[in-house]
Design an enzyme around this catalytic site. Structure first.
Site, PDB file in Angstrom:
ATOM      1  N   LYS A 210       0.840  -1.202   0.000  1.00 17.65           N
ATOM      2  CA  LYS A 210       0.000   0.000   0.000  1.00 17.65           C
ATOM      3  C   LYS A 210       0.876   1.254   0.000  1.00 17.65           C
ATOM      4  CE  LYS A 210      -3.501   2.256   2.868  1.00 17.65           C
ATOM      5  NZ  LYS A 210      -4.433   2.131   3.992  1.00 17.65           N
ATOM      6  N   ARG A 271      -5.347  -4.681   6.023  1.00 21.98           N
ATOM      7  CA  ARG A 271      -5.907  -5.996   6.338  1.00 21.98           C
ATOM      8  C   ARG A 271      -7.270  -6.235   5.707  1.00 21.98           C
ATOM      9  NH1 ARG A 271      -4.762  -2.658  10.472  1.00 21.98           N
ATOM     10  NH2 ARG A 271      -6.445  -1.893  11.790  1.00 21.98           N
ATOM     11  N   GLU A 356      -4.665  -6.939  14.876  1.00 20.14           N
ATOM     12  CA  GLU A 356      -4.187  -5.600  14.523  1.00 20.14           C
ATOM     13  C   GLU A 356      -5.337  -4.592  14.651  1.00 20.14           C
ATOM     14  OE1 GLU A 356      -2.440  -4.358  10.519  1.00 20.14           O
ATOM     15  OE2 GLU A 356      -0.635  -4.725  11.682  1.00 20.14           O
TER      16      GLU A 356
HETATM   17  O1  LIG Z   1       1.077  -2.738   2.234  1.00 20.23           O
HETATM   18  P1  LIG Z   1       2.163  -2.135   3.045  1.00 20.23           P
HETATM   19  O2  LIG Z   1       2.124  -0.631   3.020  1.00 20.23           O
HETATM   20  O3  LIG Z   1       3.508  -2.651   2.599  1.00 20.23           O
HETATM   21  O4  LIG Z   1       1.945  -2.548   4.528  1.00 20.23           O
HETATM   22  C1  LIG Z   1       2.043  -3.875   4.955  1.00 20.23           C
HETATM   23  C2  LIG Z   1       1.644  -4.058   6.395  1.00 20.23           C
HETATM   24  O5  LIG Z   1       2.585  -3.424   7.237  1.00 20.23           O
HETATM   25  C3  LIG Z   1       2.207  -2.527   8.271  1.00 20.23           C
HETATM   26  O6  LIG Z   1       3.225  -2.496   9.212  1.00 20.23           O
HETATM   27  C4  LIG Z   1       0.892  -2.800   8.939  1.00 20.23           C
HETATM   28  O7  LIG Z   1       1.068  -3.348  10.214  1.00 20.23           O
HETATM   29  C5  LIG Z   1      -0.032  -3.691   8.157  1.00 20.23           C
HETATM   30  O8  LIG Z   1      -1.350  -3.272   8.414  1.00 20.23           O
HETATM   31  C6  LIG Z   1       0.226  -3.644   6.680  1.00 20.23           C
HETATM   32  O9  LIG Z   1      -0.679  -4.511   6.021  1.00 20.23           O
END
Ligand SMILES: O=P(O)(O)OC[C@H]1O[C@H](O)[C@H](O)[C@@H](O)[C@@H]1O
Length: 553
Positions: A210, A271, A356
């Site tokens: 993301k 999530r 989470e």
């Molecule tokens: O999709 P991204 O930005 O790489 O994030 C990946 C993950 O890492 C974070 O630390 C959060 O704890 C998660 O909620 C998230 O899904």
């Protein structure tokens, strides 16, 4: 609803939960033989049985009263209306828009008081994902060497891994179009396990993040990009890269061609993102039609959640059951037991979704919460779980409420195995409820010819207390549509719990501190690094690691 009304609802519930015998279940069945009829419901294809819990008519009334006092249904409507319900991040929460048709017209409120379209953008992204997926499957989009892509590796972590991995594991079969693989861990042993199974000339690489800044994902993305480049050169490598992200600037800087970037917006929480571009590995691995069926299944559960009255609303009922167990009875562990091996990553997905989201100790208004919140969640598929941790559920000191997920019809032809599986799932829940008293154990041991001394010695070890709660979900079959319903059911359960506990279920500030500290420790692990100021334990551990790596202290 006034604070007094909320307090009154909590007080009513807690006084019921503190009645002597409030945790008893067997006696409820004796008093109310039609208890199964009264305490099971169906929403879409999912049957939910709460009769093997100690929730009786009074407790259910009190729980529904709490839902009303905490305004769960108005909160649900605010989420659907695109309000900024993620209040600590000032964001709308619109994963429901991801699985709704364009005509649903979802809009997201913006922090400046404005409003932006969500449904049109979702539909456009889905259309682009479909074109891409179908072109890859048809061999119209090929690798740099002109071969068709046969494997797809998704590099991501947390929500950018767990949901898609779980769904691919559930839906993939021999005739599926591509082989989906998942690389999450910063530990390169993960890559070393996957790498020998892949040919760079036939592998499509999805970088799912993301933020496109997550350290582990970016480290793995660089690793795999280098592996592609070695064989295919820089231009060839670029033809194998796809990014799934909200951060288009960073994807371009990484070298992903603009037409290979599939986006989504900040109103999709990590999530809750498997339905977005983050789910592209599901579509590529399992087929576009299955991906759409998955979304349609989730949409069916959304419609149930949005329209079913509280007393028949499956996500709310599941959430209220958790409130009864956690707050009422003080049982703050929860086991997830899917009796279907295709759901073997489902507990891992729910661990993130629930822990989470609900692992919070501050109310939405910033005050300390006055009650327990998210339970510790763990699980394994049945029957494996039975040979692992079920001992504790049957005879440990504290009951652990469990969700059993049973699937009526398998997708394989081995009927005898399936009967064995179902018999075991049903038997575990029955054993937790029924237990086994001294008389029964004594009679069995006598019949087996044991001596009176032996019987007395072993008796206490062989007694089961029973009256241990479980919830059972039954699905007619596991396919993309029912899986979509199941996952969305738990998503909405989490939403309801956030409202019931008055916490923001959509932020995750608790993951930040560890990330920050790791960036300051990182240079201390370089060969020329020096150990910085830490607590004595951390200093000692860094020194030992450096010593065993042959580095100066
Ligand atoms: O999709 P991204 O930005 O790489 O994030 C990946 C993950 O890492 C974070 O630390 C959060 O704890 C998660 O909620 C998230 O899904």
């Amino acid at each position: 609803m006034t604070p007094t009304a909320r307090e009154a609802a909590w007080t009513r519930l807690m006084s019921l939960a503190r009645r002597p015998g409030a945790a008893a279940i067997r006696s409820l069945f004796s008093r109310q033989p039609d208890r199964f009829e009264k305490f099971h419901w169906q929403g879409g294809d999912i049957l939910l049985d709460l009769s093997k819990t100690s929730i009786d008519d009074d407790a259910m009334r009190a729980l529904l009263g709490l839902a009303e006092a905490m305004q769960v249904m108005p909160a649900r409507d605010a989420m659907a209306a695109g309000e900024l319900v993620n209040n600590t991040e000032n964001r709308a929460v619109l994963h429901m828009a991801l699985r709704a048709p364009r005509s649903a017209g979802f809009h997201a409120r913006t922090p400046d008081g404005g409003c932006e379209d969500a449904s049109d953008e979702v539909a456009d992204t889905l259309a682009a994902m479909e074109r891409f997926t179908r072109a890859v499957h048809a061999g119209e989009i090929r690798s740099a060497t002109g071969e068709p892509f046969t494997d797809v590796i998704n590099i991501g972590i947390g929500g950018s891994d767990l949901g898609p991995f779980m769904a691919s594991r559930a839906l993939w079969h021999e005739a599926s179009p591509m082989r989906p693989l998942y690389l999450a861990n910063a530990d390169a042993h993960n890559w070393e396990l996957i790498r020998p199974r892949l040919d760079p000339a036939r592998t499509l690489v999805l970088i799912a993040s993301k933020t496109f800044t997550t350290a582990e994902t970016m480290a793995n993305a660089r690793l795999v990009r280098g592996w592609l480049e070695q064989t295919l050169g820089t231009e060839g490598m670029r033809q194998h890269l796809v990014a799934l992200s909200t951060n288009h600037k960073a994807t371009a800087e990484f070298g992903v061609p603009a037409d290979r970037v599939f986006g989504f917006r900040d109103w999709v929480g990590g999530r809750f993102s498997l339905w977005s571009a983050i789910g592209l590995s599901i579509a590529l691995g399992c087929g576009w039609d299955d991906f759409m069926r998955l979304l349609e299944g989730a949409r069916a559960m959304d419609e149930h959640f949005l329209s079913a009255p509280a007393e028949r609303n499956l996500p709310l009922l599941l959430a209220l059951t958790t409130v009864w167990h956690v707050n009422g009875l003080g049982l703050d562990n929860h086991a997830i037991l899917p009796y279907d091996h295709r759901l073997s990553r489902f507990p891992a997905h729910l661990q993130q979704l629930e822990m989470e989201s609900l692992g919070k100790r501050t109310t939405r208004g910033g005050a300390p919460v006055q009650h327990l919140t998210g339970p510790v969640l763990f699980g394994e598929p049945g029957t494996n779980a039975q040979h692992s941790f079920m001992q504790l559920l049957h005879q440990g000191t504290t009951p652990v409420p469990a969700d059993f997920v049973l699937i009526a019809n398998p997708s394989h032809p081995y009927a005898a195995n399936h009967r064995l599986l179902l018999a075991n799932g049903l038997a575990q829940a029955e054993a937790l409820l029924r237990g086994r008293g001294e008389e029964d154990v004594r009679a069995e041991m006598l019949a087996a010819g044991k001596t009176p001394e032996e019987i007395e010695r072993l008796l206490p070890h062989r007694v089961f207390p029973g009256d241990r709660p479980s919830t059972t979900l039954v699905l007619p079959r596991l396919d993309a549509h029912t899986l979509g319903q199941l996952v969305a059911l738990y998503e909405h359960k989490v939403f309801c719990l956030g409202a019931l506990w008055d916490i923001d279920a959509f932020d995750q500030w608790g993951v930040e501190l560890g990330k920050q500290l790791s960036t300051s420790i990182l240079p201390e692990l370089l060969p020329e690094g020096r150990v910085g100021p830490h607590d004595p334990s951390t200093t000692g551990l860094i020194q030992q690691l450096r010593a065993w790596q042959g580095l100066d202290l």
